[in-house]
Design an enzyme around this catalytic site. Structure first.
Site, PDB file in Angstrom:
ATOM      1  N   SER A  71      33.852  39.798  37.603  1.00 47.51           N
ATOM      2  CA  SER A  71      33.824  41.071  36.906  1.00 47.51           C
ATOM      3  C   SER A  71      33.146  42.167  37.728  1.00 47.51           C
ATOM      4  O   SER A  71      33.620  42.527  38.787  1.00 47.51           O
ATOM      5  CB  SER A  71      33.148  40.882  35.551  1.00 47.51           C
ATOM      6  OG  SER A  71      33.724  39.805  34.862  1.00 47.51           O
ATOM      7  N   HIS A  95      39.010  40.625  35.443  1.00 40.88           N
ATOM      8  CA  HIS A  95      39.540  40.863  34.099  1.00 40.88           C
ATOM      9  C   HIS A  95      39.259  42.295  33.679  1.00 40.88           C
ATOM     10  O   HIS A  95      38.643  43.063  34.402  1.00 40.88           O
ATOM     11  CB  HIS A  95      38.990  39.856  33.081  1.00 40.88           C
ATOM     12  CG  HIS A  95      37.511  39.918  32.860  1.00 40.88           C
ATOM     13  ND1 HIS A  95      36.854  39.072  32.013  1.00 40.88           N
ATOM     14  CD2 HIS A  95      36.556  40.739  33.367  1.00 40.88           C
ATOM     15  CE1 HIS A  95      35.565  39.352  32.008  1.00 40.88           C
ATOM     16  NE2 HIS A  95      35.367  40.362  32.824  1.00 40.88           N
TER      17      HIS A  95
END
Length: 201
Positions: free
Chosen positions: A103, A128
């Site tokens: 992330s 993501h």
């Protein structure tokens, strides 16, 4: 806004009271070796610490800097701050992924050209979409939703430029948690080189 991954196994949240203190001698050796460690969640406090270290090392010398990343992600804007500071300073920065780079940690990881992005063999990567939560009036929730969409579009552009993948592919891949092994990440264009020993740096 948060941009963090979840571990595959249940783990207790990091407790700052359990962190081992770093002695002055260790800090001095890290400064001499021009090494910075980004371990744990990406927070405003961590960003301040890392950016301060980057500026201090840049002031001391133009020699290369090594940044080691092992992070589940965290606060996007804090990740942005570190990402931009790495690009801002004069010395070349090499980033070594270890453990997992997820992330907002991956956002920091791609702040340097691919040839300066390395990782250890068992490193895993997670890309993501950012997430955020808000309470209050409907108008506030709507504003938050728009900001998350804009942030997601910005991150797609960053990872597309960093990996050579199209924006369409990045958008499709990160629609859900997108995990990559070290080899997968190298094939994807995220990693430049997988290293097993310090001598390969």
């Amino acid at each position: 806004m948060n941009y963090a991954g979840e571990p595959l196994m249940n783990e207790d949240e990091d407790d700052k009271s359990k962190e081992l203190p770093i002695g002055k001698e260790t800090e001095a050796n890290l400064f001499k070796s021009r090494s910075i460690f980004i371990y744990g969640g990406i927070t405003q406090e961590l960003a301040q610490k890392v950016c301060t270290q980057l500026v201090a090392l840049a002031a001391a010398s133009d020699d290369d800097i090594r940044v080691y990343v092992n992070s589940p992600g965290g606060h996007v804007e804090s990740g942005d701050s570190i990402h931009d500071m790495i690009k801002f300073i004069k010395p070349k920065v090499y980033i070594i992924g270890t453990g997992w780079v997820a992330s907002a940690g991956a956002l920091i990881y791609v702040s340097v050209p691919k040839e300066r992005r390395l990782c250890l063999p068992n490193t895993r990567f997670l890309l993501h979409q950012p997430s955020g939560g808000t309470r209050g009036m409907a108008s506030d929730i709507e504003i938050q939703a728009r900001e998350i969409i804009k942030m997601n579009q910005r991150l797609i552009k960053i990872f597309s430029k960093a990996t050579g993948q199209t924006e369409e592919k990045i958008a499709k891949d990160i629609d859900r948690d997108y995990w990559l092994s070290a080899d997968d990440a190298k094939d994807y264009g995220l990693v430049g080189k997988i290293v097993e020993s310090q001598s390969e740096l």
